[in-house]
Design a protein around this motif. Structure first.
Motif, PDB file in Angstrom:
ATOM      1  N   ARG A   1      -0.869  -3.471   0.808  1.00  0.00           N
ATOM      2  CA  ARG A   1       0.487  -3.723   1.146  1.00  0.00           C
ATOM      3  C   ARG A   1       0.881  -5.100   0.798  1.00  0.00           C
ATOM      4  O   ARG A   1      -0.021  -5.775   0.560  1.00  0.00           O
ATOM      5  CB  ARG A   1       0.817  -3.512   2.692  1.00  0.00           C
ATOM      6  N   THR A   2       2.290  -5.297   0.638  1.00  0.00           N
ATOM      7  CA  THR A   2       2.730  -6.537   0.510  1.00  0.00           C
ATOM      8  C   THR A   2       3.639  -6.890   1.927  1.00  0.00           C
ATOM      9  O   THR A   2       4.021  -6.125   2.405  1.00  0.00           O
ATOM     10  CB  THR A   2       3.876  -6.850  -0.519  1.00  0.00           C
ATOM     11  N   PHE A   3       3.231  -7.981   2.211  1.00  0.00           N
ATOM     12  CA  PHE A   3       3.688  -8.710   3.384  1.00  0.00           C
ATOM     13  C   PHE A   3       4.707  -9.975   3.267  1.00  0.00           C
ATOM     14  O   PHE A   3       4.611 -10.614   2.712  1.00  0.00           O
ATOM     15  CB  PHE A   3       2.469  -9.294   4.189  1.00  0.00           C
ATOM     16  N   LEU A   4       6.002  -9.721   4.040  1.00  0.00           N
ATOM     17  CA  LEU A   4       7.056 -10.665   3.714  1.00  0.00           C
ATOM     18  C   LEU A   4       7.032 -11.615   4.936  1.00  0.00           C
ATOM     19  O   LEU A   4       7.017 -11.297   5.981  1.00  0.00           O
ATOM     20  CB  LEU A   4       8.402  -9.677   3.728  1.00  0.00           C
ATOM     21  N   LEU A   5       6.888 -12.944   4.538  1.00  0.00           N
ATOM     22  CA  LEU A   5       6.772 -14.009   5.333  1.00  0.00           C
ATOM     23  C   LEU A   5       8.071 -15.175   5.048  1.00  0.00           C
ATOM     24  O   LEU A   5       8.489 -15.419   3.918  1.00  0.00           O
ATOM     25  CB  LEU A   5       5.600 -14.811   5.382  1.00  0.00           C
ATOM     26  N   PRO A   6       8.526 -15.622   6.226  1.00  0.00           N
ATOM     27  CA  PRO A   6       9.477 -16.697   6.217  1.00  0.00           C
ATOM     28  C   PRO A   6       8.768 -18.147   5.723  1.00  0.00           C
ATOM     29  O   PRO A   6       7.501 -18.216   5.828  1.00  0.00           O
ATOM     30  CB  PRO A   6      10.246 -16.952   7.414  1.00  0.00           C
ATOM     31  N   ARG A   7       9.601 -18.909   5.276  1.00  0.00           N
ATOM     32  CA  ARG A   7       8.842 -20.316   4.448  1.00  0.00           C
ATOM     33  C   ARG A   7       8.185 -20.765   5.925  1.00  0.00           C
ATOM     34  O   ARG A   7       7.093 -21.695   5.426  1.00  0.00           O
ATOM     35  CB  ARG A   7       9.901 -21.209   4.003  1.00  0.00           C
TER      36      ARG A   7
ATOM     37  N   ARG B   1       8.267  -5.582   8.153  1.00  0.00           N
ATOM     38  CA  ARG B   1       8.095  -6.583   6.877  1.00  0.00           C
ATOM     39  C   ARG B   1       6.988  -6.360   6.013  1.00  0.00           C
ATOM     40  O   ARG B   1       6.414  -7.403   5.533  1.00  0.00           O
ATOM     41  CB  ARG B   1       8.360  -8.207   7.426  1.00  0.00           C
ATOM     42  N   THR B   2       6.673  -5.173   5.818  1.00  0.00           N
ATOM     43  CA  THR B   2       5.445  -4.770   5.181  1.00  0.00           C
ATOM     44  C   THR B   2       5.956  -3.611   4.191  1.00  0.00           C
ATOM     45  O   THR B   2       6.958  -2.858   4.435  1.00  0.00           O
ATOM     46  CB  THR B   2       4.116  -4.232   5.847  1.00  0.00           C
ATOM     47  N   HIS B   3       5.268  -3.490   2.941  1.00  0.00           N
ATOM     48  CA  HIS B   3       5.819  -2.468   1.818  1.00  0.00           C
ATOM     49  C   HIS B   3       4.320  -1.970   1.395  1.00  0.00           C
ATOM     50  O   HIS B   3       3.413  -2.481   1.134  1.00  0.00           O
ATOM     51  CB  HIS B   3       6.544  -3.054   0.879  1.00  0.00           C
ATOM     52  N   ARG B   4       4.091  -0.559   1.649  1.00  0.00           N
ATOM     53  CA  ARG B   4       3.048   0.072   1.237  1.00  0.00           C
ATOM     54  C   ARG B   4       2.936   0.286  -0.340  1.00  0.00           C
ATOM     55  O   ARG B   4       4.042   1.023  -0.678  1.00  0.00           O
ATOM     56  CB  ARG B   4       2.726   1.336   2.035  1.00  0.00           C
ATOM     57  N   SER B   5       1.995  -0.082  -1.015  1.00  0.00           N
ATOM     58  CA  SER B   5       1.815   0.388  -2.204  1.00  0.00           C
ATOM     59  C   SER B   5       1.959   1.814  -2.633  1.00  0.00           C
ATOM     60  O   SER B   5       2.859   2.120  -3.615  1.00  0.00           O
ATOM     61  CB  SER B   5       0.416  -0.254  -3.135  1.00  0.00           C
ATOM     62  N   ALA B   6       1.293   2.648  -1.737  1.00  0.00           N
ATOM     63  CA  ALA B   6       1.424   4.008  -1.959  1.00  0.00           C
ATOM     64  C   ALA B   6       2.781   4.575  -1.960  1.00  0.00           C
ATOM     65  O   ALA B   6       3.214   5.574  -2.804  1.00  0.00           O
ATOM     66  CB  ALA B   6       0.454   4.717  -0.929  1.00  0.00           C
ATOM     67  N   ASP B   7       3.491   3.897  -1.133  1.00  0.00           N
ATOM     68  CA  ASP B   7       5.075   4.448  -1.063  1.00  0.00           C
ATOM     69  C   ASP B   7       5.875   4.046  -2.345  1.00  0.00           C
ATOM     70  O   ASP B   7       6.888   4.606  -2.911  1.00  0.00           O
ATOM     71  CB  ASP B   7       5.809   3.589   0.236  1.00  0.00           C
ATOM     72  N   GLY B   8       5.570   2.696  -2.964  1.00  0.00           N
ATOM     73  CA  GLY B   8       6.133   2.319  -4.093  1.00  0.00           C
ATOM     74  C   GLY B   8       5.606   3.299  -5.357  1.00  0.00           C
ATOM     75  O   GLY B   8       6.639   3.505  -6.338  1.00  0.00           O
TER      76      GLY B   8
ATOM     77  N   THR C   1      -7.006   5.589 -12.980  1.00  0.00           N
ATOM     78  CA  THR C   1      -7.596   4.488 -11.848  1.00  0.00           C
ATOM     79  C   THR C   1      -6.594   3.611 -11.886  1.00  0.00           C
ATOM     80  O   THR C   1      -6.870   2.566 -11.031  1.00  0.00           O
ATOM     81  CB  THR C   1      -9.008   3.811 -12.424  1.00  0.00           C
ATOM     82  N   ASP C   2      -5.378   3.793 -12.205  1.00  0.00           N
ATOM     83  CA  ASP C   2      -4.335   2.623 -12.052  1.00  0.00           C
ATOM     84  C   ASP C   2      -3.171   3.296 -11.328  1.00  0.00           C
ATOM     85  O   ASP C   2      -2.534   4.315 -11.836  1.00  0.00           O
ATOM     86  CB  ASP C   2      -3.795   1.942 -13.306  1.00  0.00           C
ATOM     87  N   PHE C   3      -2.615   2.928 -10.077  1.00  0.00           N
ATOM     88  CA  PHE C   3      -1.458   3.414  -9.441  1.00  0.00           C
ATOM     89  C   PHE C   3      -0.308   2.335  -9.425  1.00  0.00           C
ATOM     90  O   PHE C   3       0.413   2.671  -8.405  1.00  0.00           O
ATOM     91  CB  PHE C   3      -2.056   3.657  -7.963  1.00  0.00           C
ATOM     92  N   PHE C   4      -0.762   1.321 -10.070  1.00  0.00           N
ATOM     93  CA  PHE C   4       0.628   0.179  -9.990  1.00  0.00           C
ATOM     94  C   PHE C   4       1.372   0.530 -11.260  1.00  0.00           C
ATOM     95  O   PHE C   4       1.537  -0.136 -12.196  1.00  0.00           O
ATOM     96  CB  PHE C   4      -0.172  -1.064 -10.181  1.00  0.00           C
TER      97      PHE C   4
END
Length: 400
Positions: free
Chosen positions: A175-181, A214-221, A396-399
């Motif tokens: 996942r990617t995680f969104l954080l404030p400064r 504030r997270t995004h799953r790579s599988a959803d993308g 083997t690449d899901f990106f």
């Protein structure tokens, strides 16, 4: 929390106007390039110029003041900026593309980022370096990431991490995680031969809480099932995340090669070598210039064709097949390698005079070669996977 006003269609500039604004910035970007490299960061004035021109809003959702334009507009702006300064174009690409990704997250995340300031900017490092622990409502998150381009100018950051599997034997979930400064520390680590002004420093996080929304799953993308699509329904946001992002870290090299060709033509058209030979009359130089010009045109056409087809599929609501996505992925990865080979030919065609740092071709040469080191710009890696699939092996690449 209040939401920023949706962009009024009458207030959205045309793509032609945005490109005109980008071209108008080129003299200033060229003038600032040397200072930017010395300071190892794009000047604040440049970022403000990009912001005032509306360039960061190209892929941003209209509900948050964006323009929701076709991706070809975004990449054309990036390539235009790179003609003068690839570092500026690089951070523009990787920052502005996050405005597109935000449309995929739960809408509460966009509200947090843009409710008070719809011009807030987001950096990233997608390396899967985060140490993640599940807690009520979200995750505890720690780690250190490298190469966060443009982080000095951003108020938020997207960072990669692996979420432990809920069941034994299953793989972790990226996942990617969104954080404030306020939740990060920027470590001054960026001192490089090329792309010096990108300020791609390290980011440190010490046990921050990141809520689930504030997270995004790579599988959803990959699958087109991101939660934000329930609200952001434009076909633009149904494009595969991997296709959008990888072009944001390769397309600036095309523009930098165009800039290198422009300065080389000025240089070679007037230069007479120490042995009395005019550079412009050398057959090898003429061939290098012709092949470079043709390659730039070809790479732009492939970029435009690929996204025209991706957008067509998104508008029709059909999924692009894996082989085509791998084909496009490999083409994106090949761009910087090709640009590096071509700018090398221009560099050696300059003779010994090309060695001097006051030759603007040197900066383009170094920047393009620096861009080649990005993981996404390794054509061999993606060629092996694509070729293997064509030969009947599993992807083997899901990106993609």
């Amino acid at each position: 929390m209040a939401k920023p006003a949706t962009a009024d269609a009458d207030d959205i500039p045309t793509p032609q106007l945005l490109l005109q604004r980008a071209r108008a910035l080129l003299p200033a970007l060229s003038q600032r390039a040397e200072q930017a490299a010395r300071q190892r960061r794009v000047p604040e004035q440049t970022v403000e110029d990009l912001r005032r021109a509306g360039l960061f809003r190209v892929l941003q959702a209209r509900r948050y003041g964006g323009y929701e334009m076709p991706p070809e507009v975004f990449y054309e702006i990036q390539m235009t900026l790179a003609r003068a300064c690839m570092s500026t174009a690089w951070i523009y690409g990787v920052i502005a593309v996050h405005n597109w990704q935000m449309a995929l997250l739960d809408d509460r995340a966009s509200q947090e980022v843009w409710a008070r300031d719809p011009s807030a900017l987001i950096a990233s490092s997608y390396m899967p370096k985060g140490q993640v622990t599940r807690v009520d409502g979200g995750f505890r998150f720690s780690g250190r990431w490298g190469y966060s381009s443009g982080i000095d100018h951003c108020q938020w950051v997207l960072l990669g991490g692996l979420v432990p599997a809920l069941r034994e034997g299953e793989p972790p979930e990226y996942r990617t995680f969104l954080l404030p400064r306020r939740d990060i520390e920027v470590l001054d680590t960026w001192d490089t031969m090329g792309l010096r002004a990108t300020g791609s420093h390290d980011v440190l996080v010490r046990d921050a809480f990141v809520p689930e929304h504030r997270t995004h799953r790579s599988a959803d993308g990959f699958a087109g099932t991101s939660p934000g699509l329930a609200i952001n329904s434009a076909p633009l946001y149904r494009l595969p995340f991997g296709q959008i992002f990888v072009r944001a870290v390769s397309s600036s090299a095309i523009g930098a090669l165009q800039g290198a060709l422009e300065v080389f033509r000025d240089f070679a058209g007037e230069r007479v070598g120490d042995m009395g030979t005019r550079t412009a009359e050398q057959g090898s130089v003429q061939v290098a210039v012709a092949e470079t010009a043709a390659a730039i045109d070809e790479m732009k056409l492939v970029l435009q064709r690929n996204f025209a087809q991706l957008m067509d599929a998104a508008e029709r609501g059909v999924a692009m097949d894996i082989e085509t996505r791998l084909h496009y992925r490999y083409q994106a990865a090949s761009v910087v390698e090709r640009c590096a080979q071509l700018v090398y030919r221009l560099f050696v065609s300059s003779g010994a005079r090309g060695l001097f740092n006051d030759n603007p071709l040197v900066r383009h040469f170094l920047d393009i070669h620096a861009g080649r080191t990005h993981y996404a710009n390794n054509p061999d890696l993606f060629a092996r996977n694509y070729g293997g699939v064509l030969l009947g092996r599993a992807n083997t690449d899901f990106f993609i």
